[in-house]
Design a protein around this motif. Structure first.
Motif, PDB file in Angstrom:
ATOM      1  N   UNK A 108      53.450  35.219  32.201  1.00  0.00           N
ATOM      2  CA  UNK A 108      53.367  36.337  32.494  1.00  0.00           C
ATOM      3  C   UNK A 108      52.836  37.614  31.683  1.00  0.00           C
ATOM      4  N   UNK A 109      52.940  37.480  29.978  1.00  0.00           N
ATOM      5  CA  UNK A 109      51.763  38.733  29.815  1.00  0.00           C
ATOM      6  C   UNK A 109      50.578  38.461  29.284  1.00  0.00           C
ATOM      7  N   UNK A 110      50.940  37.684  29.213  1.00  0.00           N
ATOM      8  CA  UNK A 110      48.655  36.582  29.535  1.00  0.00           C
ATOM      9  C   UNK A 110      47.648  37.548  31.222  1.00  0.00           C
ATOM     10  N   UNK A 111      49.116  37.145  31.908  1.00  0.00           N
ATOM     11  CA  UNK A 111      48.512  37.761  33.482  1.00  0.00           C
ATOM     12  C   UNK A 111      48.067  39.337  33.399  1.00  0.00           C
ATOM     13  N   UNK A 112      49.076  40.104  32.651  1.00  0.00           N
ATOM     14  CA  UNK A 112      49.373  41.194  32.812  1.00  0.00           C
ATOM     15  C   UNK A 112      47.907  41.802  31.939  1.00  0.00           C
ATOM     16  N   UNK A 113      47.886  40.845  30.059  1.00  0.00           N
ATOM     17  CA  UNK A 113      46.209  41.421  29.736  1.00  0.00           C
ATOM     18  C   UNK A 113      45.098  41.024  30.435  1.00  0.00           C
ATOM     19  N   UNK A 114      45.314  39.904  30.887  1.00  0.00           N
ATOM     20  CA  UNK A 114      43.440  39.986  32.265  1.00  0.00           C
ATOM     21  C   UNK A 114      43.511  40.455  33.195  1.00  0.00           C
ATOM     22  N   UNK A 115      44.646  40.531  34.095  1.00  0.00           N
ATOM     23  CA  UNK A 115      44.228  41.029  34.924  1.00  0.00           C
ATOM     24  C   UNK A 115      43.371  42.998  35.175  1.00  0.00           C
TER      25      UNK A 115
ATOM     26  N   UNK B  54      43.482  45.915  35.365  1.00  0.00           N
ATOM     27  CA  UNK B  54      44.413  47.315  36.625  1.00  0.00           C
ATOM     28  C   UNK B  54      44.085  47.778  38.089  1.00  0.00           C
ATOM     29  N   UNK B  55      45.730  47.349  38.674  1.00  0.00           N
ATOM     30  CA  UNK B  55      46.105  48.230  40.072  1.00  0.00           C
ATOM     31  C   UNK B  55      45.181  46.318  40.698  1.00  0.00           C
ATOM     32  N   UNK B  56      44.942  45.598  40.636  1.00  0.00           N
ATOM     33  CA  UNK B  56      44.306  44.087  41.232  1.00  0.00           C
ATOM     34  C   UNK B  56      45.495  43.463  41.414  1.00  0.00           C
ATOM     35  N   UNK B  57      45.386  42.784  41.771  1.00  0.00           N
ATOM     36  CA  UNK B  57      45.964  41.328  42.126  1.00  0.00           C
ATOM     37  C   UNK B  57      46.131  39.932  40.034  1.00  0.00           C
ATOM     38  N   UNK B  58      47.576  39.819  40.035  1.00  0.00           N
ATOM     39  CA  UNK B  58      47.089  39.063  38.952  1.00  0.00           C
ATOM     40  C   UNK B  58      46.791  37.754  38.653  1.00  0.00           C
ATOM     41  N   UNK B  59      45.271  37.894  37.921  1.00  0.00           N
ATOM     42  CA  UNK B  59      45.155  36.890  37.364  1.00  0.00           C
ATOM     43  C   UNK B  59      45.198  35.524  37.126  1.00  0.00           C
ATOM     44  N   UNK B  60      44.861  33.774  37.378  1.00  0.00           N
ATOM     45  CA  UNK B  60      45.688  32.467  37.651  1.00  0.00           C
ATOM     46  C   UNK B  60      45.830  32.739  36.372  1.00  0.00           C
ATOM     47  N   UNK B  61      46.178  31.767  35.019  1.00  0.00           N
ATOM     48  CA  UNK B  61      46.420  31.327  34.057  1.00  0.00           C
ATOM     49  C   UNK B  61      46.798  29.472  34.216  1.00  0.00           C
ATOM     50  N   UNK B  62      46.813  29.053  33.447  1.00  0.00           N
ATOM     51  CA  UNK B  62      46.846  28.116  33.550  1.00  0.00           C
ATOM     52  C   UNK B  62      48.504  27.382  33.047  1.00  0.00           C
ATOM     53  N   UNK B  63      49.500  28.836  33.197  1.00  0.00           N
ATOM     54  CA  UNK B  63      50.758  28.875  33.604  1.00  0.00           C
ATOM     55  C   UNK B  63      51.049  28.649  34.765  1.00  0.00           C
ATOM     56  N   UNK B  64      50.739  29.841  35.810  1.00  0.00           N
ATOM     57  CA  UNK B  64      50.893  29.669  37.151  1.00  0.00           C
ATOM     58  C   UNK B  64      50.222  28.883  37.828  1.00  0.00           C
ATOM     59  N   UNK B  65      49.040  28.502  37.543  1.00  0.00           N
ATOM     60  CA  UNK B  65      48.728  27.027  38.040  1.00  0.00           C
ATOM     61  C   UNK B  65      49.704  25.905  38.352  1.00  0.00           C
TER      62      UNK B  65
END
Length: 345
Positions: free
Chosen positions: A289-296, A298-309
């Protein structure tokens, strides 16, 4: 300027011509960067016409904040080239400028990070400021990812090949944003705090290990994570287009990573047991969750991470197993029944 009978000038005349102090000329001269042509009868320094261009070059290099030893190296290269007919400009200056640009880039990144961190502290409620300050103060500026890499190196299988570890770290460790918002600084600081806490709230590292890490041998772990990386990439594409978890190429690749690792066949029974095993694995949702906040953005959809995948693929697997069970397509044996290779994972 060079009006004397010998065509030389004094240190004062040279300093005045270039708009610097006598002390500055003497400093560079004493360090061998600006050789004097001769000394007067009274012991005063005398400089030739080439000193004007040389001192101008020294000033330009120092104006770029190059250190004196680097300036000396560049001048020495130029002197060596002047003695060779047809010599080019050489690569020393290009290398020095590139090095300085890298340093400036790091300094600017640190300033941008500090600015965002200060805004984060300034904009939060006053009662939260001491805790926020301690949180962001634990992270260097600009931040590095060493703590995140250490976390994953201790989490991954111990015999995993270095090349496979590097590939996984590239996917799992988020690079800090170059121009972060306060919210991204907060997420990265929380990520740093998360990975530096004892695994399992002090229960020990073993409690955080997935069962798949029980696979023995370097080759098995490399096969597993190479296959998972491909499946995560495919699932990430599905996440970006907003697709619901469903069977398909991504799920087949996900299951294939495990069958290839365990030497098992892809059957409905295997998928049923695999879904149960994966559902029981320790979870680190907060990290992703925190990784997605770092790499996404601002204001856009969360970027996929290995965890969300992984979660998308597991949800697709569980849905498929549930449908198969409802249709009687998978034989259900006693609790815990599984192929021997899966049971060991």
């Amino acid at each position: 300027m060079f009006s004397s009978h010998d065509g030389l000038c004094t240190i004062g005349e040279l300093a005045e011509h270039l708009g610097v102090s006598v002390k500055t000329v003497r400093f560079y001269s004493d360090r061998g960067l600006l050789p004097e042509a001769s000394r007067s009868a009274g012991g005063h320094r005398r400089y030739g016409p080439d000193a004007v261009e040389r001192l101008g070059l020294i000033r330009s290099l120092r104006g770029l904040d190059l250190p004196v030893p680097e300036v000396r190296r560049l001048l020495d290269e130029q002197d060596a080239q002047d003695g060779r007919e047809g010599a080019g400009a050489g690569g020393a200056l290009e290398d020095a400028v590139a090095d300085r640009l890298r340093v400036l880039g790091s300094e600017l990144a640190a300033l941008r990070w500090r600015e965002a961190a200060l805004r984060l502290v300034q904009e939060c409620p006053s009662v939260e400021r001491p805790d926020r300050l301690r949180l962001v103060g634990a992270v260097a500026a600009p931040p590095n990812t060493a703590s995140l890499a250490r976390f994953w190196r201790s989490w991954l299988p111990p015999r995993m090949p270095a090349r496979s570890v590097t590939a996984f770290l590239e996917a799992a460790v988020p690079p800090p944003p170059d121009d972060p918002l306060p919210a991204q600084v907060l997420a990265f600081a929380r990520l740093h705090a998360f990975v530096t806490r004892p695994c399992g709230d002090g229960a020990g590292a073993g409690s955080c290990q997935p069962r798949a890490h029980g696979v023995t041998g370097a080759r098995a772990s490399a096969v597993l994570y190479a296959g998972l990386a491909e499946a995560y990439d495919l699932a990430g594409a599905e996440l970006r287009r907003g697709a619901e978890p469903s069977p398909g190429e991504a799920l087949d690749g996900f299951v294939d990573a495990y069958t290839s690792t365990y030497g098992a066949r892809d059957t409905p029974a295997f998928r049923r047991v695999l879904a149960g095993r994966l559902a029981d694995d320790p979870r680190i949702d907060r990290y992703w969750e925190l990784t997605a906040e770092v790499i996404s953005a601002p204001g856009g959809p969360p970027e996929p991470t290995p965890g969300s995948a992984h979660d998308w693929l597991l949800a697709a697997l569980e849905a498929q197993v549930e449908v198969a069970a409802g249709q009687g397509g998978a034989r259900r044996g006693p609790v815990g029944e599984a192929p021997v290779s899966v049971a060991r994972a």
